[in-house]
Motif scaffolding. Structure first.
Motif, PDB file in Angstrom:
ATOM      1  N   UNK A 270       4.136   0.420   0.241  1.00  0.00           N
ATOM      2  CA  UNK A 270       4.470   0.143  -1.163  1.00  0.00           C
ATOM      3  C   UNK A 270       4.379  -1.359  -1.473  1.00  0.00           C
ATOM      4  N   UNK A 271       4.789  -2.199  -0.513  1.00  0.00           N
ATOM      5  CA  UNK A 271       4.776  -3.641  -0.778  1.00  0.00           C
ATOM      6  C   UNK A 271       3.352  -4.172  -0.927  1.00  0.00           C
ATOM      7  N   UNK A 272       2.374  -3.483  -0.332  1.00  0.00           N
ATOM      8  CA  UNK A 272       0.980  -3.867  -0.531  1.00  0.00           C
ATOM      9  C   UNK A 272       0.466  -3.243  -1.829  1.00  0.00           C
ATOM     10  N   UNK A 273       0.785  -1.964  -1.994  1.00  0.00           N
ATOM     11  CA  UNK A 273       0.283  -1.195  -3.148  1.00  0.00           C
ATOM     12  C   UNK A 273       0.630  -1.884  -4.473  1.00  0.00           C
ATOM     13  N   UNK A 274       1.872  -2.377  -4.601  1.00  0.00           N
ATOM     14  CA  UNK A 274       2.277  -2.966  -5.885  1.00  0.00           C
ATOM     15  C   UNK A 274       1.465  -4.226  -6.203  1.00  0.00           C
ATOM     16  N   UNK A 275       0.851  -4.786  -5.194  1.00  0.00           N
ATOM     17  CA  UNK A 275       0.059  -5.996  -5.438  1.00  0.00           C
ATOM     18  C   UNK A 275      -1.371  -5.714  -5.848  1.00  0.00           C
ATOM     19  N   UNK A 276      -1.813  -4.429  -5.767  1.00  0.00           N
ATOM     20  CA  UNK A 276      -3.218  -4.166  -6.105  1.00  0.00           C
ATOM     21  C   UNK A 276      -3.402  -2.876  -6.894  1.00  0.00           C
ATOM     22  N   UNK A 277      -2.267  -2.227  -7.272  1.00  0.00           N
ATOM     23  CA  UNK A 277      -2.384  -0.915  -7.911  1.00  0.00           C
ATOM     24  C   UNK A 277      -3.043  -0.993  -9.280  1.00  0.00           C
ATOM     25  N   UNK A 278      -3.087  -2.204  -9.891  1.00  0.00           N
ATOM     26  CA  UNK A 278      -3.717  -2.330 -11.213  1.00  0.00           C
ATOM     27  C   UNK A 278      -5.238  -2.490 -11.097  1.00  0.00           C
ATOM     28  N   UNK A 279      -5.782  -2.445  -9.883  1.00  0.00           N
ATOM     29  CA  UNK A 279      -7.241  -2.556  -9.704  1.00  0.00           C
ATOM     30  C   UNK A 279      -7.924  -1.400 -10.437  1.00  0.00           C
ATOM     31  N   UNK A 280      -9.094  -1.676 -11.022  1.00  0.00           N
ATOM     32  CA  UNK A 280      -9.726  -0.615 -11.833  1.00  0.00           C
ATOM     33  C   UNK A 280     -10.257   0.514 -10.938  1.00  0.00           C
ATOM     34  N   UNK A 281     -10.882   0.163  -9.828  1.00  0.00           N
ATOM     35  CA  UNK A 281     -11.347   1.180  -8.880  1.00  0.00           C
ATOM     36  C   UNK A 281     -10.898   0.773  -7.479  1.00  0.00           C
ATOM     37  N   UNK A 282     -10.340   1.749  -6.770  1.00  0.00           N
ATOM     38  CA  UNK A 282      -9.850   1.459  -5.409  1.00  0.00           C
ATOM     39  C   UNK A 282     -10.610   2.344  -4.423  1.00  0.00           C
ATOM     40  N   UNK A 283     -11.170   1.708  -3.412  1.00  0.00           N
ATOM     41  CA  UNK A 283     -11.845   2.447  -2.345  1.00  0.00           C
ATOM     42  C   UNK A 283     -11.094   2.159  -1.043  1.00  0.00           C
ATOM     43  N   UNK A 284     -10.741   3.218  -0.335  1.00  0.00           N
ATOM     44  CA  UNK A 284     -10.073   3.039   0.961  1.00  0.00           C
ATOM     45  C   UNK A 284     -11.057   3.360   2.078  1.00  0.00           C
ATOM     46  N   UNK A 285     -11.058   2.526   3.088  1.00  0.00           N
ATOM     47  CA  UNK A 285     -11.819   2.835   4.304  1.00  0.00           C
ATOM     48  C   UNK A 285     -10.781   2.908   5.422  1.00  0.00           C
ATOM     49  N   UNK A 286     -10.609   4.093   5.987  1.00  0.00           N
ATOM     50  CA  UNK A 286      -9.500   4.278   6.921  1.00  0.00           C
ATOM     51  C   UNK A 286      -9.802   5.461   7.838  1.00  0.00           C
ATOM     52  N   UNK A 287      -9.259   5.407   9.041  1.00  0.00           N
ATOM     53  CA  UNK A 287      -9.444   6.528   9.966  1.00  0.00           C
ATOM     54  C   UNK A 287      -8.435   7.648   9.722  1.00  0.00           C
ATOM     55  N   UNK A 288      -7.376   7.333   8.963  1.00  0.00           N
ATOM     56  CA  UNK A 288      -6.287   8.303   8.778  1.00  0.00           C
ATOM     57  C   UNK A 288      -6.341   8.913   7.377  1.00  0.00           C
ATOM     58  N   UNK A 289      -6.648  10.202   7.320  1.00  0.00           N
ATOM     59  CA  UNK A 289      -6.759  10.881   6.016  1.00  0.00           C
ATOM     60  C   UNK A 289      -5.425  10.958   5.291  1.00  0.00           C
ATOM     61  N   UNK A 290      -4.318  10.782   6.034  1.00  0.00           N
ATOM     62  CA  UNK A 290      -2.992  10.893   5.417  1.00  0.00           C
ATOM     63  C   UNK A 290      -2.434   9.536   4.978  1.00  0.00           C
ATOM     64  N   UNK A 291      -3.142   8.458   5.262  1.00  0.00           N
ATOM     65  CA  UNK A 291      -2.615   7.128   4.891  1.00  0.00           C
ATOM     66  C   UNK A 291      -2.448   7.074   3.372  1.00  0.00           C
TER      67      UNK A 291
END
Ligand SMILES: Cc1cc2nc3c(=O)[nH]c(=O)nc-3n(C[C@H](O)[C@H](O)[C@H](O)COP(=O)(O)OP(=O)(O)OC[C@H]3O[C@@H](n4cnc5c(N)ncnc54)[C@H](O)[C@@H]3O)c2cc1C
Length: 322
Positions: A270-291
């Motif tokens: 959450x502490x990271x999310x609140x700093x970028x949640x207003x981004x217009x498009x978000x792409x995640x690259x991650x090995x964990x589908x549940x992240x």
């Protein structure tokens, strides 16, 4: 009258100040009052631009000591202006600078200051909703004061020019400032990023623990440069000393709202999310589908970033002709 403090750094306006002007105008319209702005210092100040946001009067505060930012001096000068023109409310953007100056104004005048609001409904008692805990909860509160002091959560509103632009009147104001008001002032500036900054870049390619090392950021740098953006990171990365704190996105870093945010190996706490949640498009690259970053992103690539990022770089290079 609703007075909006336009924050700037030696004449360069903090872009989010236009969001505060937008909310200020909406409150002024609701109350049938005028919208005025205050600009502190000699440098710059584009009254035509403020006119686009419907400002009727720009109070231009000048003093020889206001050649650069100083929180006590700005707060004191603003306090003297407020005493002289008696606005109904003073609004600023909830940036570091906006919150700092308004906190000084509150302390100097003894008025309550509500920080980081995202809604305001004027009335006998104003109802305001403010952002708490880095955006993880909203608090509704009442504000009863002869002059309301408010700062606006950055990116909670889109900056929107007025339907009809104005031609603002300029009203000069000279505050009475002494040495004691310049206890804190900027004595040196060190440029840590050339050109684009993390806060204003249209694309941020951000890396987390999954990047694995300082060297691991090489492909992210390459991707950011191909997309015309900059590199950001999570707090784990700065804690590990892989990147400087100036690159950190989040509650205790920089709040960003780029067109595109690519989160590589970031879980999405959450502490990271609140700093970028207003981004217009978000792409995640991650090995964990549940992240959380994967489940909340607009698009996700499930895979090892060590493979995915170089593959995107290769594809972009081939599309750009090598
Ligand atoms: C008061 C407070 C303030 C905070 N402020 C901030 C802040 O401003 N900013 C911030 O970021 N954090 C902040 N934090 C820390 C936050 O809670 C998290 O700990 C942090 O964001 C996690 O960073 P991370 O996502 O990089 O690491 P992790 O949570 O460890 O996540 C790493 C992710 O990488 C993925 N991964 C691993 N290897 C790979 C690979 N090879 N390829 C693809 N994916 C991979 C994993 O699946 C995982 O999802 C704060 C915490 C507190 C308590």
């Amino acid at each position: 009258m609703i007075l909006v403090l336009v924050t700037h750094d030696r004449g360069t306006v903090e872009e989010t100040s236009f969001q505060a002007l937008t909310l200020g105008r909406s409150i002024a319209d609701d109350l049938g009052e005028s919208l005025e702005a205050v600009w502190i210092g000699d440098q710059g100040g584009d009254s035509a631009l403020l006119g686009e946001y419907g400002v009727g009067t720009v109070h231009h505060v000048t003093h020889e000591g206001l050649d650069d930012y100083g929180p006590e001096a700005w707060g004191t000068a603003l306090g003297q202006l407020v005493e002289s023109i008696n606005p109904n409310a003073v609004v600023a953007i909830g940036s570091d600078r906006g919150n700092e100056v308004m906190a000084h104004l509150g302390a100097i005048t003894g008025l309550p200051m509500v920080a980081n609001i995202r809604e305001a409904a004027p009335g006998e008692t104003w109802r305001v909703t403010r952002t708490r805990w880095g955006g993880s909860l909203f608090e509704e509160t009442g504000l009863d004061a002869p002059i309301k002091l408010l700062t606006v959560t950055e990116h909670a509103f889109e900056a929107r020019p007025a339907d009809v632009a104005t031609n603002p009147e300029i009203a000069a104001f000279e505050p009475d400032l002494a040495d004691e008001h310049f206890v804190t002032k900027i004595v040196d500036r060190v440029v840590t990023t050339g050109g684009m900054t993390l806060a204003t870049a249209p694309v941020v390619v951000s890396g987390g623990r999954g990047v694995g090392s300082p060297e691991g950021f090489g492909p992210l740098e390459e991707l950011a440069s191909l997309l015309g953006g900059v590199v950001g990171c999570s707090r784990v990365v700065t804690n590990n000393g892989w990147r400087p704190h100036s690159d950190q996105v989040g509650q205790t870093g920089t709040v960003v709202a780029p067109d595109l945010y690519i989160a590589c190996g970031i879980s999405g706490a959450i502490q990271h999310w609140v700093g970028m949640m207003a981004s217009k498009t978000i792409i995640a690259i991650n090995t964990d589908a549940e992240a959380p970053m994967v489940t909340k992103a607009d698009y996700a690539v499930l895979g090892d970033l060590q493979n995915v990022v170089p593959a995107i770089v290769k594809e972009l290079k081939s599309r750009q002709g090598g």
